[in-house]
Write a protein that holds these residues in place. Structure first.
Motif, short mmCIF file in Angstrom:
data_model
loop_
_atom_site.label_atom_id
_atom_site.label_comp_id
_atom_site.label_asym_id
_atom_site.label_seq_id
_atom_site.Cartn_x
_atom_site.Cartn_y
_atom_site.Cartn_z
N VAL A 74 1.17 -0.88 0.04
CA VAL A 74 0.13 -0.36 -0.17
C VAL A 74 0.82 0.95 0.23
O VAL A 74 0.71 2.24 -0.59
N VAL A 75 2.13 1.18 0.44
CA VAL A 75 2.89 2.41 0.68
C VAL A 75 3.45 2.43 -0.53
O VAL A 75 3.21 4.15 -1.05
N VAL A 76 3.95 1.76 -1.14
CA VAL A 76 4.01 2.48 -2.31
C VAL A 76 3.83 3.04 -3.27
O VAL A 76 3.44 3.28 -4.26
N LEU A 77 2.06 2.50 -3.18
CA LEU A 77 1.42 3.74 -4.40
C LEU A 77 1.26 4.85 -3.85
O LEU A 77 1.09 6.06 -4.06
N MET A 78 1.13 5.44 -2.36
CA MET A 78 1.45 6.85 -1.66
C MET A 78 2.20 7.44 -2.89
O MET A 78 2.06 8.79 -2.99
N PRO A 79 3.23 7.29 -3.30
CA PRO A 79 4.33 7.82 -4.04
C PRO A 79 3.55 8.66 -5.09
O PRO A 79 3.75 10.00 -5.69
N VAL A 80 2.97 7.53 -5.94
CA VAL A 80 2.16 7.79 -7.00
C VAL A 80 1.79 8.84 -6.49
O VAL A 80 1.25 9.82 -7.78
N ALA A 81 0.83 8.87 -5.64
CA ALA A 81 -0.89 9.92 -5.43
C ALA A 81 0.18 11.10 -5.05
O ALA A 81 -0.60 12.11 -6.15
N VAL A 82 0.90 11.37 -3.89
CA VAL A 82 1.57 12.23 -4.36
C VAL A 82 1.87 13.10 -5.64
O VAL A 82 1.60 14.54 -5.49
N GLY A 83 2.75 12.36 -6.47
CA GLY A 83 3.20 13.10 -7.64
C GLY A 83 1.91 13.37 -8.66
O GLY A 83 2.36 14.67 -8.87
#
Lengths: 676, 312, 171
Positions: free
Chosen positions: A426-435
């Motif tokens: 789940v955490v790996v998807l967070m940067p994508v959301a931030v970007g």
């Protein structure tokens, strides 16, 4: 509080009555506006009282609608917040409307109907936040949809408006169907419709039923809020409505979808598995990005703003999605942060989107066109409108020290806190959301440079723009109030965030975070991940803005100024044809995102009949592919039409055939009844 | 006392900024085998510009006359938040890295608006291109911030510097290096250097930043040029002090401050040298190749975040 | 590979010798005001008012490594709003008369004009043509003429520096 509620009810009622009786006259329009202002003001006061004292307001009429459990009204902190949002959006819009609706005196639209529906719209919307059982909620929801339909259809003389109304009523009822299903499933376990009972029995539902309720509620409330792919009614309906109504629909009515969703997902069901938050986050990111991408390509000012509403709803859902995810993993302070960011953005969006729509309405009022390519130079002819629109544009682009920056900062911080989630996938998807959130933010800034720049700056591109006049006082007053709100909410977030923390306390087990995210004039996130103070930033910027010119003046530097032509490489004269167009401004981004847009270009060149070396006319057409319309809605509508046409064959028009149908069905029913 | 030092730091940065730009220009001249203007030439240019009259277009509005101040003030405000010489700054809590990014975006927003104001085609073109590049560079910046914040546990600049100072091994972690590379590319894009934009071009069709300011003269132009060089220095200092913070003073003794000044100058000289060589070696990219370059930087930033997280 | 060639070539800038000033004609003296303002940093906008491009080629040599105008603080700009001096070449053709005037108008004060080439001074070989209006001085006020067809880059540089007051003025 009961007096405030009665005042609200009576004010709206009198406003509607005044509209029906004397809507066409000038004082009639002011009475309508007054009714709406007083009603919204009473609602705002009621909401503020509930939030300040913490005591919910209840009112129960068991004799009305006995089948559904009576008309139950209860205002708790969450509903009170949305009631305040309604008030904040409605007061300026109503004031603005007093002046704006004068344009309808020529009979294009029915002023009594407009005024009556306006007040009823606000009343039903307020009652949605007050509803405490399923029947009341759905009744008021439907009332809100129907009154807004009539408002959208105000200028029913135009084909575009009728089309928009059709889309709107169809989609809102599809949403209603999903809501009905969701509430029925939810109430199935409880046996009654009261929200208190639903809350108590929600835990005992099977996980499959809870998931189904969640998805149905998300889709149903989401279609009202304007998530992708259920957003297609937004760009049609919001531009078609009169501008003060668009401001309300876009700024406030959409938030009712958010309210309903929060009520069901967080309050009644108390949160759920992680994929709920993930779904909301994913849909939020998609809505934000696609909303702003489509907004960039629009040169109809109101359609552009409507697509931006889709984008901002996406941002709100990003906040809610992260909140739900943290909630599932027990990281309560971070969950509260996510929800606080989302709620702040709800309030902010109501102010700056309302302001922008009112500004667009002023421009429409002055130039009689919504097409940006025909505007220009309005900053000199409509200085106040330009100033207010600039404040709105800067706020929506999240520029400090205005309010959009604060809520985006809060949402960014909650996404950054995502590293605390114990599940690596789940955490790996967070940067994508931030970007992608950052990309959305940058594209929104680009879009509003275009919207403000092409509309207000440079030379007028049409005679109407060249002769535009400033809006009347009431319209400017409405815009000024919202501009003040934008600045105030941006400069004093330390006052707002604790209030939002109190509102969220107790919902779904969230702790009371009223003191957690602020420290004097600073905003800070849990474990001091980030800290900032828009108040001090604003003070600093103002100080420097005064200091720099003063220092330069003290140094007695050359202050001579001379007016001259714009530098055009020595050309003689300057016309509006030489300046940049909206389409040209957005063209680099169209090329960059061509995979999503799939633009189609058509170029027709007519040569002079006598010589191929002289061009008579050039026609250039560029269209982007409307994906959702083409891939999703057109096949659906085509198949629905096909099925309807087949069924139509049954209605051949012959009386004998119908009598035969009745006879057959009767015999079948008798057989079935005999069997059972 | 600390606040006085903070103001002094800002004045120092403001005064040093034209020298940094002049230094890069001087190096490029030397790499072109010519003598070139001395590195302090931009100061003469600024003084001269402040002494010239301002010619304002008839079509322009009040925004045209106000924007240079807004751009200058927003960039100046950022200098209060950047740890040039010491960390943590007294104003550290006022704004974090996200606030810095959005304050710079405030300047870009108004500059782009003003490019459209006089109604010329070149100005509009500059605005359009500038906003395209700024929008596409945003995700990379956000992810670079994310990666730094992961390592330091905070988005506030002072804290990032002190954390890295306290944990030297973190400075050579893959996350850090990748984030540096990504942020370097973005710095080139945001400050208008090759290969994204040639700061010395005279061809309007190749301009991005220059095209927006074609109408400005006199004091307005001086303010805008100064803000541009200040922005360049801010980006270089961020690259230097966030990723290689040794030399940044953590206490306010005169020795530490002197060391900080020397360290900053050294880092700026190194970065300036690298940029000058890069600009001499590389040709300007076509406008529609710039998103590809920024896409590369985005991927680098994404890798930086993922590796930062996985190797925690 | 490029870097090794740069290092091998070294600095090639030639020093400016001020003895060939016979091609320079000063029309208006430079005041201390201008010298103070523009002496150290000069921005030039080059205007081709109908020349054959012979002078342009010589002017383009000014920014090269051999003559290197930048060492005197001179740089060329794209917009006359950024410029302090107009470097005008060519006889002023009919079509370029208004653009030249507009360029002069767009330049902020204090400003200078240096006219380069015989054509700029007295229309050169194009004198009397139907397409030509006259010398540059007939259209805008000129400070220094640099005669020659075309003048050498060093002479043009000296003319510019004389206009700014960095070289002693003769005649």
């Amino acid at each position: 509080m009961k007096t405030l509620f009665l005042a609200m009810f009576i004010a709206y009622g009198l406003g509607a009555f005044a509209a029906l009786v004397g809507g066409r006259k000038s004082f009639g329009r002011w009475l309508v506006a007054l009714g709406a202002v007083l009603g919204a003001g009473a609602g705002l006061a009621l909401g503020a009282t509930v939030i300040a004292t913490g005591i919910p307001f209840t009112l129960f009429f068991p004799e009305l609608l006995p089948l559904g459990g009576g008309l139950a009204l209860r205002l708790d902190a969450l509903g009170a917040f949305f009631l305040v949002v309604i008030g904040v959006g409605a007061i300026p819009a109503a004031l603005y409307g007093a002046g704006y609706t004068a344009a309808y005196k020529d009979g294009r639209a029915s002023l009594p109907l407009l005024g009556a529906m306006f007040n009823l719209f606000l009343l039903t919307m307020s009652l949605v936040t007050l509803a405490d059982n399923v029947l009341t909620f759905l009744l008021m929801w439907e009332g809100m949809s129907l009154t807004s339909y009539f408002l959208v259809m105000t200028e029913a003389g135009e084909e575009r408006t009728r089309n928009a109304g059709l889309w709107y009523i169809g989609m809102t009822h599809a949403g209603l169907g999903m809501l009905l299903a969701a509430f029925l499933l939810l109430a199935g376990g409880a046996g009654s419709g009261a929200f208190a009972d639903l809350r108590a029995s929600a835990a005992s539902l099977t996980s499959g039923a809870r998931d189904a309720v969640f998805v149905l509620a998300f889709l149903g409330f989401g279609s009202k809020a304007g998530i992708v792919p259920l957003h297609v009614w937004l760009p049609r309906a919001h531009p078609a409505a009169p501008s003060h109504v668009s401001a309300l629909m876009s700024g406030v009515m959409i938030k009712m979808g958010i309210y309903g969703f929060l009520r069901v997902a967080l309050d009644l069901m108390g949160g759920g598995p992680a994929w709920w938050g993930g779904l909301v986050l994913g849909v939020g990111v998609a809505s934000a990005l696609l909303g702003v991408l489509y907004a960039l390509m629009e040169h109809d000012l109101k359609r552009l703003l409507a697509y931006h509403s889709v984008e901002n709803v996406g941002i709100i859902l990003i906040g809610i999605g992260t909140g739900l995810m943290f909630h599932r993993y027990g990281l309560m302070p971070l969950a509260a942060l996510g929800f606080i960011g989302a709620l702040y953005h709800v309030l902010n969006h109501a102010t700056f989107k309302g302001l922008l729509f009112l500004g667009a309405g002023s421009v429409l009022h002055a130039t009689h066109t919504r097409n940006m390519e025909e505007m220009g130079g309005l900053i000199k002819r409509m200085p106040w409108t330009a100033l207010f629109f600039l404040i709105g544009a800067a706020a929506i682009s999240a520029l400090p020290p205005l309010n959009g920056f604060v809520s985006e900062w809060l949402i960014f911080q909650s996404l950054l806190g995502g590293v605390s989630i114990p599940v690596p996938e789940v955490v790996v998807l967070m940067p994508v959301a931030v970007g992608l959130l950052a990309l959305t933010s940058g594209l929104a800034a680009a879009c509003f440079v275009k919207a403000f720049g092409i509309t207000f700056l440079a030379l007028p591109r049409s005679p109407e723009a060249a002769h535009a006049h400033e809006s009347p006082f009431s319209m400017r007053l409405g815009m000024a109030l919202l501009a003040l709100a934008c600045v105030g909410l941006g400069v004093a977030p330390f006052a707002v965030v604790p209030v939002l923390g109190t509102i969220l306390a107790g919902l779904g087990g969230l702790p009371d975070t009223r003191a957690e995210f602020t420290m004097n004039v600073f905003l800070q996130t849990p474990s001091a991940f980030g800290q900032m103070s828009p108040t001090l930033m604003a003070l600093g910027l103002l100080l420097l803005l005064g200091l720099v010119p003063s220092v330069l003046w003290l140094l007695r530097l050359n202050r001579q100024r001379r007016l001259s032509d714009s530098w055009g490489c020595g050309r003689v004269g300057q016309t509006a044809r030489m300046e940049y167009t909206a389409t040209a401004f957005a063209e680099p981004l169209k090329r960059v995102f061509a995979e999503i847009y799939r633009p189609m270009k058509e170029l027709t060149v007519d040569f002079h009949p006598e010589s191929k070396y002289f061009v008579q006319s050039i026609e250039y057409r560029s269209e982007i592919t409307p994906w959702f319309d083409q891939a999703l809605y057109r096949p659906f509508l085509q198949s629905a039409t096909f099925v309807a046409q087949q069924v139509r064959r049954l209605q051949a028009g012959s009386l004998h055939l119908y009598l035969l149908y009745i006879a057959i069905v009767l015999i079948l029913l008798l057989i079935v009844a005999r069997w059972l | 006392m600390k606040y006085v030092l903070e103001v002094a730091q800002t004045v120092f940065a403001l005064a040093l900024a034209p020298l940094v730009v002049g230094f890069v220009r001087w190096l490029k001249a030397r790499l072109q085998n010519r003598r070139g203007a001395p590195p302090w030439q931009p100061y003469f240019e600024l003084v001269k510009l402040f002494g010239k009259e301002m010619v304002v277009s008839k079509e322009a509005s009040w925004l045209f006359r106000c924007a240079p101040y807004i751009v200058f003030v927003s960039t100046l405000a950022v200098t209060f938040l950047v740890p040039f010489l010491f960390a943590p700054l007294p104003f550290d809590g006022v704004g974090d890295l996200l606030a810095v990014v959005y304050l710079l975006l405030l300047g870009t927003f108004f500059l782009a608006l003003v490019g459209l104001d006089p109604g010329t085609a070149f100005g509009g073109m500059g605005s359009s291109r500038e906003m395209t590049v700024a929008a596409i560079a945003e995700p990379t910046i956000a992810l670079a911030i994310f990666s730094l914040a992961l390592g330091a546990g905070s988005t506030n600049l002072g804290r990032i510097v002190t954390q890295t100072l306290g944990n030297p091994a973190a400075a050579i972690s893959p996350g850090h290096v990748l984030a540096f590379a990504a942020l370097f590319i973005v710095a080139l894009a945001e400050t208008g250097r090759l290969p994204v934009d040639n700061p010395a071009t005279h061809l309007e069709l190749t301009m991005i930043h220059e095209a927006m300011i074609l109408e400005y003269s006199g004091r307005y132009l001086a303010l805008i040029e100064w803000s541009a060089s200040l922005k360049f220095m801010i980006f270089l200092s961020l690259l230097a002090n966030l990723f290689v913070p040794w030399g940044v003073a953590t206490d306010f003794t005169p020795v530490a401050l002197a060391v900080a000044v020397i360290a900053l100058l050294l880092k700026l000289v190194l970065l300036g040298f690298f940029i000058a060589v890069l600009e001499t070696r590389v040709a300007k990219l076509r406008l529609f190749r710039v998103p590809e370059l920024l896409g590369v930087s985005f991927v680098l930033a994404l890798l930086a975040v993922t590796s930062s997280f996985l190797l925690r | 590979m490029l870097l090794s060639k740069i290092i091998r070539t070294g600095l090639v800038t030639e020093p400016l010798n001020s003895d060939s000033t016979r091609f320079i004609e000063v029309v208006r003296g430079t005041g201390t005001e201008i010298r103070r303002h523009l002496g150290r940093a000069l921005a030039i906008r080059e205007v081709d008012a109908g020349s054959c491009n012979g002078c342009e080629i010589e002017i383009s040599g000014l920014t090269g490594p051999v003559h290197d105008s930048e060492r005197f603080g001179i740089h060329f700009v794209a917009s006359p709003r950024h410029a302090d001096m107009l470097l005008v070449t060519g006889p002023v053709t009919r079509n370029m008369e208004v653009p030249l005037l507009k360029t002069y108008e767009a330049t902020p004060a204090p400003k200078l004009v240096v006219a380069v080439g015989d054509c700029a001074k007295h229309c050169g070989v194009f004198k009397g043509s139907y397409a030509v209006v006259g010398s540059v001085a007939d259209v805008i006020p000129v400070d220094v003429f640099v005669t020659g067809c075309p003048p050498e880059p060093a002479e043009i540089l000296q003319g510019i520096l004389t206009a700014v007051g960095r070289l002693p003025q003769k005649q």
